[in-house]
Write a protein that holds these residues in place. Structure first.
Motif, short mmCIF file in Angstrom:
data_model
loop_
_atom_site.label_atom_id
_atom_site.label_comp_id
_atom_site.label_asym_id
_atom_site.label_seq_id
_atom_site.Cartn_x
_atom_site.Cartn_y
_atom_site.Cartn_z
N VAL A 403 0.77 -1.26 -0.06
CA VAL A 403 -0.05 0.07 0.13
C VAL A 403 1.05 1.36 0.00
O VAL A 403 1.88 1.33 0.64
CB VAL A 403 -0.87 0.02 1.25
N ILE A 404 0.48 2.29 -0.62
CA ILE A 404 1.16 3.59 -0.62
C ILE A 404 0.15 4.62 -0.19
O ILE A 404 -1.14 4.55 -1.00
CB ILE A 404 1.74 4.10 -2.16
N ILE A 405 0.40 5.37 0.92
CA ILE A 405 -0.37 6.28 1.33
C ILE A 405 0.06 7.76 1.02
O ILE A 405 1.03 8.12 1.32
CB ILE A 405 -0.46 6.07 2.95
N ALA A 406 -0.50 8.45 0.13
CA ALA A 406 -0.39 9.81 -0.26
C ALA A 406 -1.14 10.87 0.95
O ALA A 406 -2.36 10.83 0.72
CB ALA A 406 -0.80 10.07 -1.51
N GLY A 407 -0.52 11.36 1.82
CA GLY A 407 -0.89 12.31 2.61
C GLY A 407 -0.95 11.71 4.06
O GLY A 407 -1.41 10.52 4.18
N PHE A 408 -0.43 12.50 5.00
CA PHE A 408 -0.21 11.80 6.37
C PHE A 408 -0.86 12.52 7.39
O PHE A 408 -0.03 12.78 8.52
CB PHE A 408 1.30 11.15 6.74
N GLY A 409 -1.94 13.12 7.03
CA GLY A 409 -2.51 13.73 8.06
C GLY A 409 -3.66 12.96 9.00
O GLY A 409 -3.12 11.88 9.37
N ARG A 410 -4.77 13.64 9.23
CA ARG A 410 -5.46 12.77 10.15
C ARG A 410 -6.12 11.41 9.74
O ARG A 410 -6.05 10.45 10.23
CB ARG A 410 -6.87 13.41 10.69
N VAL A 411 -6.50 11.55 8.41
CA VAL A 411 -6.88 10.19 7.72
C VAL A 411 -5.85 9.23 7.39
O VAL A 411 -5.88 7.99 7.82
CB VAL A 411 -7.42 10.64 6.46
N PHE A 426 3.49 -0.92 4.11
CA PHE A 426 3.11 0.26 3.38
C PHE A 426 4.28 1.42 3.26
O PHE A 426 5.35 1.33 4.01
CB PHE A 426 1.81 0.99 4.08
N VAL A 427 4.02 2.48 2.43
CA VAL A 427 5.02 3.65 2.37
C VAL A 427 3.95 4.82 2.41
O VAL A 427 3.05 4.87 1.57
CB VAL A 427 5.84 3.50 0.98
N ALA A 428 4.53 5.89 3.08
CA ALA A 428 3.45 7.00 3.56
C ALA A 428 4.30 8.27 2.81
O ALA A 428 5.49 8.30 3.18
CB ALA A 428 3.06 7.19 4.73
N LEU A 429 3.69 9.05 2.04
CA LEU A 429 4.47 10.07 1.40
C LEU A 429 3.66 11.49 1.85
O LEU A 429 2.28 11.40 1.87
CB LEU A 429 4.41 10.07 -0.09
N GLU A 430 4.30 12.45 2.41
CA GLU A 430 3.68 13.58 2.90
C GLU A 430 4.44 14.91 2.27
O GLU A 430 5.58 14.89 2.53
CB GLU A 430 3.74 13.51 4.55
N HIS A 431 3.67 15.93 1.99
CA HIS A 431 4.37 16.84 0.98
C HIS A 431 4.56 18.16 2.21
O HIS A 431 5.09 18.90 1.97
CB HIS A 431 3.60 17.39 0.15
N SER A 432 4.17 17.97 3.34
CA SER A 432 4.51 18.73 4.66
C SER A 432 5.59 18.48 5.26
O SER A 432 5.47 17.38 6.05
CB SER A 432 3.17 19.30 5.58
N ALA A 433 6.63 19.24 5.43
CA ALA A 433 7.90 18.96 6.22
C ALA A 433 7.58 18.90 7.63
O ALA A 433 7.89 17.98 8.40
CB ALA A 433 9.01 19.93 5.83
N ASP A 434 6.69 19.79 8.15
CA ASP A 434 6.34 19.96 9.44
C ASP A 434 5.75 18.88 9.99
O ASP A 434 5.60 18.31 11.01
CB ASP A 434 5.58 21.35 9.52
N GLN A 435 4.73 18.27 9.02
CA GLN A 435 3.82 17.08 9.46
C GLN A 435 4.55 16.07 9.41
O GLN A 435 4.48 15.03 10.32
CB GLN A 435 2.71 17.02 8.48
N VAL A 436 5.75 15.82 8.47
CA VAL A 436 6.65 14.67 8.64
C VAL A 436 7.44 14.72 9.86
O VAL A 436 7.46 13.46 10.64
CB VAL A 436 7.50 14.81 7.36
N ASP A 437 7.90 15.70 10.54
CA ASP A 437 8.86 16.10 11.53
C ASP A 437 7.92 15.47 13.00
O ASP A 437 8.47 15.02 13.76
CB ASP A 437 9.48 17.26 11.57
N GLN A 438 6.55 16.21 12.83
CA GLN A 438 5.86 15.77 13.93
C GLN A 438 5.60 14.50 14.05
O GLN A 438 5.66 13.73 15.26
CB GLN A 438 4.58 16.90 13.93
N SER A 439 5.20 13.64 12.91
CA SER A 439 4.66 12.16 13.16
C SER A 439 6.19 11.72 13.54
O SER A 439 5.63 10.59 14.03
CB SER A 439 4.33 12.00 11.71
N ARG A 440 7.07 11.91 12.83
CA ARG A 440 8.20 10.86 13.36
C ARG A 440 8.73 11.12 14.68
O ARG A 440 9.36 10.28 15.18
CB ARG A 440 9.63 11.47 12.58
#
Length: 612
Positions: A403-411, A426-440
């Motif tokens: 599975v590839i997930i495009a967007g790693f927000g709430r959904v 799965f692999v998740a791709l997120e275009h917001s650097a802030d969202q990536v850093d916060q999730s990590r």
């Protein structure tokens, strides 16, 4: 003021606002600039439609008090605690550094007294909360990294305005040789009395008023508290505007805050507009005509000095990139509305001269008027450059995902958690650097910073080996771009797409995406079922009605997808659908009533009736 004069003045105010504000908003210059222009136009120095300066001063004072009350009402202690680092870190340094720099310039270069320089430095260090938050809201950037940093600094500036306003009468009542300790103790005592008394008296008062179940009385009680506290502060020799601000803060922590906000919200914009119109009317335009060099120099000096001090704060403490730091600087370099209040009081207390006050008020107003223009210019300048990310996209090394997930927000996060629990790669791709850093920070794995609409990133994510592509981005246009790319280059992938609304669903269906998931549809159905149950329907009957609506709406969605580009047919199908759905429910109600009558009479049900 007679009734005819009052009505004439009110009509002039409203007419000026109705004409000026839509014009400035049309050019994305903000509503505040429109109010300022309206005030200048109807003021005594231009058209002269309103010449009652005493009445204008009264209106302005009322507008200021209510504006500060609204700001205080939104200043929740919980909000401050969550943002304490950015508020009391970056915000504190910004106010202190700017105040000291401007005060030093006023003392050494313009010959201000020590007290006058301190007041001028503190007032000019503040930026416009109304301007900044409104521009962020209009540009939909309040949730961005720089938007959160702007909000934090403005929040501390609002807090810093409290001691600054209280300091004006204290400085005026004391001299360098004779410090008036009694005035200080009186001011502190009144503030403490208002806070303690309000904390223990306001809730019983509002609890008593709430029993009347009257919105008008509830709102009137709030206004009574505002004006009462302001009057008490004024009688004690403290600023009335400070009292209004404290009243708002006291109500911000009460259980009636949200109801109060909903009642006052319709008046908020109008009251702020009234204040800025009054400011525009009080501007001394003769200074701009007779001494343009001085005014141009003051405005440039204010913007340049605050920009120089804001830049390292945004880059170092805020951790922003250059583009976001530029946006922050442009928004916060201007003066603010609190400066009008402080400078007026300073002139009344003779800490600064009237001419000095008029020049500073005009310079602040011009800086605020330039802010929307500077925001637009900065946005255009940033858009001219190549649209590169704030940092390089991550190198994707995650094996072969299913599975590839495009967007790693709430959904996207919920989907990833369930897949991880099922041991599905799965692999998740997120275009917001802030969202990536916060999730990590919470240990998210297989999450990479990148734009899912970039073909090279999809290749690196091994999209050719995946089975399912989940489109969970919250931007409809970005969602459609990604869906178009995936459908064209990887037709074997089954796309599960998040949709904002029906139009978004139709466009996804055009691309061959089967059954897009409307992001609020299922939660709305669940709320509908709970509403029906709360009204007395049984769980089974409520669930049946909701399920019938769901099936009917999904069938209607597929029919409308064939004609969604024809507005006439779309409207007609919607009207017909409402009639058909109403008939369906009426038929269900009749069958249900007949079954109830048969049960009461003891008549056995047929097999068809039992299935229904």
């Amino acid at each position: 003021m007679d009734s005819h004069h009052f009505l004439q003045t009110a009509v002039v105010f409203l007419l000026a606002a109705v004409i000026a504000v839509p014009l400035t908003k049309r050019f994305r210059l903000g509503a505040v600039l429109g109010y300022l222009i309206a005030g200048v136009a109807i003021g005594p120095q231009l058209l002269g439609l309103v010449n009652d300066t005493e009445g204008v001063a009264t209106i302005s004072e009322f507008g200021v008090e209510l504006m500060l009350f609204v700001i205080g009402l939104e200043l929740s202690p919980q909000r401050l605690w969550v943002m304490r680092r950015s508020v009391f870190g970056t915000g504190l340094l910004q106010v202190l550094s700017t105040s000291v720099a401007i005060a030093a310039a006023g003392y050494f270069l313009f010959g201000l007294t020590g007290k006058g320089a301190a007041i001028v430095g503190g007032s000019l260090a503040l930026s416009s909360t109304a301007f900044g938050l409104q521009i962020l809201a209009e540009r939909k950037e309040a949730g961005s990294a720089y938007g959160r940093q702007v909000f934090s600094i403005l929040l501390f500036q609002d807090l810093a305005a409290i001691p600054l306003i209280a300091a004006v009468p204290l400085l005026a009542s004391s001299t360098a040789q004779d410090f008036n300790l009694f005035a200080v103790l009186r001011t502190v005592g009144v503030i403490v009395a208002v806070i303690v008394g309000g904390r223990y008296l306001l809730r019983p008062v509002f609890r008593f008023v709430a029993k009347a179940d009257s919105v008008e009385v509830f709102t009137a009680t709030a206004l009574l508290v505002v004006m009462g506290v302001a009057l008490l502060m004024e009688m004690a020799g403290v600023s009335a505007t400070l009292g209004a601000f404290l009243a708002g803060m006291l109500l911000a922590d009460s259980e009636y805050r949200h109801e109060l906000e909903s009642n006052i919200e319709p008046f908020k914009g109008l009251l702020l507009g009234l204040f800025f119109i009054s400011v525009g009317m009080s501007m001394d335009l003769s200074l701009l005509l007779h001494r343009p060099g001085l005014m141009f120099g003051l405005v440039c000096a204010l913007l340049l000095l605050k920009s120089v001090l804001l830049w390292p704060l945004g880059r170092l403490l805020g951790g922003l990139n250059r583009s976001d730091t530029l946006r922050l600087v442009v928004l916060l370099a201007c003066g603010g509305e609190f400066a009008f209040v402080v400078l007026r009081q300073a002139a009344e207390q003779r800490l600064i001269g009237v001419v000095q006050r008029d020049a500073l008020v005009l310079a602040i107003t011009l800086s605020m008027a330039l802010t929307p223009l500077l925001v637009v210019l900065a946005a255009k300048a940033l858009n001219v450059r190549p649209n590169k990310p704030s940092r390089e996209f991550d190198a994707i090394e995650a094996g072969t995902p299913r599975v590839i997930i495009a967007g790693f927000g709430r959904v996207g996060q919920i989907i990833a958690r369930v897949l991880r629990a099922q041991n599905i790669p799965f692999v998740a791709l997120e275009h917001s650097a802030d969202q990536v850093d916060q999730s990590r920070r919470f240990g998210s794995v297989n999450l990479f910073f990148g734009d899912p609409a970039r073909p090279e990133l999809l290749r690196a994510a091994r999209a050719d080996k995946a089975e399912v592509f989940v489109l969970a981005t919250d931007d409809p246009e970005a969602n459609l771009r990604t869906a178009r790319l995936v459908r064209r280059q990887y037709p074997h992938l089954k796309i599960i797409a998040r949709a904002r609304n029906r139009q978004h669903v139709f466009r996804l269906m055009d691309m061959g995406v089967e059954e897009p998931v409307r992001e609020t549809f299922h939660s709305s159905l669940k709320m509908t079922r709970k509403t029906l149950e709360a009204l007395g329907l049984s769980h089974e009957l409520a669930a049946d009605r909701v399920e019938r609506f769901r099936r009917y709406d999904e069938e209607l969605l597929k029919k409308q997808a064939l004609v969604y580009d024809d507005e006439t047919k779309l409207i007609q199908s919607t009207r017909e659908a409402m009639i058909d759905l109403q008939r369906l429910f009426e038929a269900d109600a009749e069958r249900s009533a007949e079954r109830e009558r048969q049960r009461d009479a003891g008549t056995p049900l047929t097999s068809d009736e039992e299935e229904e």
